[in-house]
Design an enzyme around this catalytic site. Structure first.
Site, PDB file in Angstrom:
ATOM      1  N   LYS A   1       5.900 -24.162  13.866  1.00 15.06           N
ATOM      2  CA  LYS A   1       7.349 -24.309  14.057  1.00 15.06           C
ATOM      3  C   LYS A   1       7.749 -23.835  15.456  1.00 15.06           C
ATOM      4  CE  LYS A   1       8.093 -19.758  11.964  1.00 15.06           C
ATOM      5  NZ  LYS A   1       8.527 -19.031  10.757  1.00 15.06           N
TER       6      LYS A   1
ATOM      7  N   ARG B   1      16.826 -15.302   0.861  1.00 10.37           N
ATOM      8  CA  ARG B   1      17.312 -16.384   1.714  1.00 10.37           C
ATOM      9  C   ARG B   1      17.444 -17.629   0.836  1.00 10.37           C
ATOM     10  NH1 ARG B   1      14.028 -15.728   7.370  1.00 10.37           N
ATOM     11  NH2 ARG B   1      12.549 -17.007   6.214  1.00 10.37           N
TER      12      ARG B   1
ATOM     13  N   TYR C   1      23.004 -10.933  41.137  1.00 19.80           N
ATOM     14  CA  TYR C   1      24.349 -10.904  40.552  1.00 19.80           C
ATOM     15  C   TYR C   1      24.719  -9.503  40.101  1.00 19.80           C
ATOM     16  CZ  TYR C   1      23.988 -16.010  40.215  1.00 19.80           C
ATOM     17  OH  TYR C   1      23.854 -17.329  40.485  1.00 19.80           O
TER      18      TYR C   1
HETATM   19  C1  LIG Z   1       7.259 -18.422  10.340  1.00 24.19           C
HETATM   20  C2  LIG Z   1       6.774 -18.379   8.959  1.00 24.19           C
HETATM   21  C3  LIG Z   1       5.450 -18.015   8.684  1.00 24.19           C
HETATM   22  C4  LIG Z   1       4.486 -17.506   9.728  1.00 24.19           C
HETATM   23  O1  LIG Z   1       4.690 -16.133   9.952  1.00 24.19           O
HETATM   24  P1  LIG Z   1       3.796 -15.287  10.968  1.00 24.19           P
HETATM   25  O2  LIG Z   1       4.223 -13.888  10.726  1.00 24.19           O
HETATM   26  O3  LIG Z   1       4.148 -15.749  12.339  1.00 24.19           O
HETATM   27  O4  LIG Z   1       2.377 -15.535  10.628  1.00 24.19           O
HETATM   28  C5  LIG Z   1       5.028 -18.090   7.365  1.00 24.19           C
HETATM   29  N1  LIG Z   1       5.868 -18.497   6.384  1.00 24.19           N
HETATM   30  C6  LIG Z   1       7.139 -18.836   6.620  1.00 24.19           C
HETATM   31  C7  LIG Z   1       8.010 -19.261   5.488  1.00 24.19           C
HETATM   32  C8  LIG Z   1       7.644 -18.784   7.900  1.00 24.19           C
HETATM   33  O5  LIG Z   1       8.926 -19.116   8.122  1.00 24.19           O
END
Ligand SMILES: *Cc1c(COP(=O)(O)O)cnc(C)c1O
Length: 389
Positions: A41, A139, A264
């Site tokens: 992702k 969630r 800045y």
């Molecule tokens: C991002 C994510 C992961 C991966 O988590 P890491 O800690 O980066 O290995 C696994 N499961 C879900 C649902 C996620 O959103």
């Protein structure tokens, strides 16, 4: 290894595909006999989704995971054939895209299941889905009492195949695993009520490293693939290799008289005669503005502090103490130079953040150079990919 040439605007990321393959291998070994789902992702945590997905599959990842349908479509368009799990919330309106691109969504809403069933029947294909159990993150999972009847109902829908049952942990990288164990138990209990679902998964990187007993049938690793441990004491016996480096070059060196200010807001001031180097990396490249006056970079093997505020497209570095800095010198913002290294954990400390955010923050406009055996095999820029393999 000297930096491969990059002729464009002097900021680029180097992605070491050998390191990525190594990480896939050691995480697979740790997770075995569970299968590994590579979480790609957010543009593979800033590393470039397509190249990382290809390399991960080649190294033995059996599945890929993304958060949204568009990320899945990007991988399909690039020719990836592995199963792609869509872990986030998928609106009903995207049911047709899910079916057309053979994605495997997590279904958080019965209406999505109905829409998927209709689209799959129309396309004459089976539609695999996974269900998320709410176990404590609170969630978008379904609480077991709602989930069980929903699953039974979905199971009866034409063409819907419930392939997986999963949950996501709230505090898996913490030393105290009490809550994680409770969450794990809730998932296992929910599955005893839905024993016909073949795959169970809950472990992300932290649990693969710290709680291999939670590997079940599938693990979903993100951070570990990219070479980072989720916390200082988490899985340190598993050697991971950093995959991404962020580099730049000095564009100009200026000698400043006492009293001169930089950038800045004039937050940095030369007390004595000073030398500052202009570096073409700013917050729109992923060098967070919060790092102003806090972060260091590597130049000529030495550490140099960022002077003043990080701007959108560039920053200045105080190199008064480093001999001979000149235009063209390599600047390492994240990665190794000489015997020193700045990694995403360091940047996270300086920015009050976490390595995930630092990596995922490397922006699209930063060109990615993909390396194997120390050689650039592909590049990817805003103008698209280019293979040199
Ligand atoms: C991002 C994510 C992961 C991966 O988590 P890491 O800690 O980066 O290995 C696994 N499961 C879900 C649902 C996620 O959103």
């Amino acid at each position: 290894m000297s930096s491969p040439p990059w002729q464009g605007r002097p900021v680029w990321a180097e992605i070491d595909l050998d390191a990525l393959a190594h990480n896939v291998t050691v995480l697979r070994e740790r997770a075995a006999p569970a299968r590994l789902c590579a979480v790609v992702k957010a543009n593979a945590y800033g590393h470039g989704a397509v190249e990382v997905a290809r390399a991960a599959v080649q190294a033995g990842a059996e599945r890929l995971a993304v958060i949204c349908v568009d990320e899945g479509i990007q991988l399909r368009r690039a020719g990836l054939r592995a199963p792609i799990l869509v872990l986030g919330f998928t609106p009903e309106a995207q049911a047709r895209d899910v079916v057309a691109h053979a994605l495997t969504p997590s279904v958080h809403d019965p209406a999505l299941a109905d829409a998927l069933s209709r689209e799959a029947a129309r396309a004459n294909v089976d539609q695999p889905v996974h269900l998320e159990v709410e176990t404590g993150l609170n969630r978008h999972g379904l609480v077991p009492d709602t989930l069980v009847p929903a699953a039974e109902r979905m199971r009866a829908l034409p063409r819907i195949v419930i392939e997986g049952l999963f949950t996501h942990f709230a505090a898996a990288e913490e030393g105290d695993k009490t809550f994680t164990r409770q969450q794990f138990q809730r998932l296992v209990d929910a599955h005893t009520r839905l024993p016909w679902i073949p795959l169970r998964h809950c472990a992300a990187t932290a649990s693969v490293l710290d709680n291999p007993e939670m590997r079940l049938e599938l693990v979903r690793t993100g951070l570990g693939l990219y070479g980072y441990h989720p916390a200082p004491r988490c899985g340190v016996d598993v050697p991971l290799q950093r995959v991404l480096s962020l580099k730049s070059r000095v564009v100009r060196v200026s000698a400043l008289p006492p009293g001169a200010t930089v950038g800045y807001g004039r937050t940095w001031r030369a007390e004595l005669p000073a030398t500052v180097a202009l570096v073409m990396a700013g917050y729109a490249d992923g060098l967070m503005r919060r790092l102003s006056g806090r972060a260091q970079v590597l130049i000529r093997g030495e550490r140099a502090p960022i002077a003043g505020r990080v701007a959108m497209d560039m920053c200045m570095v105080d190199v008064t103490h480093i001999e001979g800095v000149s235009a063209g010198d390599e600047v390492v913002l994240l990665g190794e130079q000489g015997s020193d290294r700045i990694d995403a954990d360091d940047l996270a400390t300086w920015a009050d953040s976490i390595s995930w955010e630092i990596l995922a923050g490397v922006r699209e406009r930063v060109p990615r150079l993909y390396l194997r055996g120390g050689r650039v095999v592909a590049t990817s820029t805003l103008n698209g990919p280019e293979s040199r393999a």
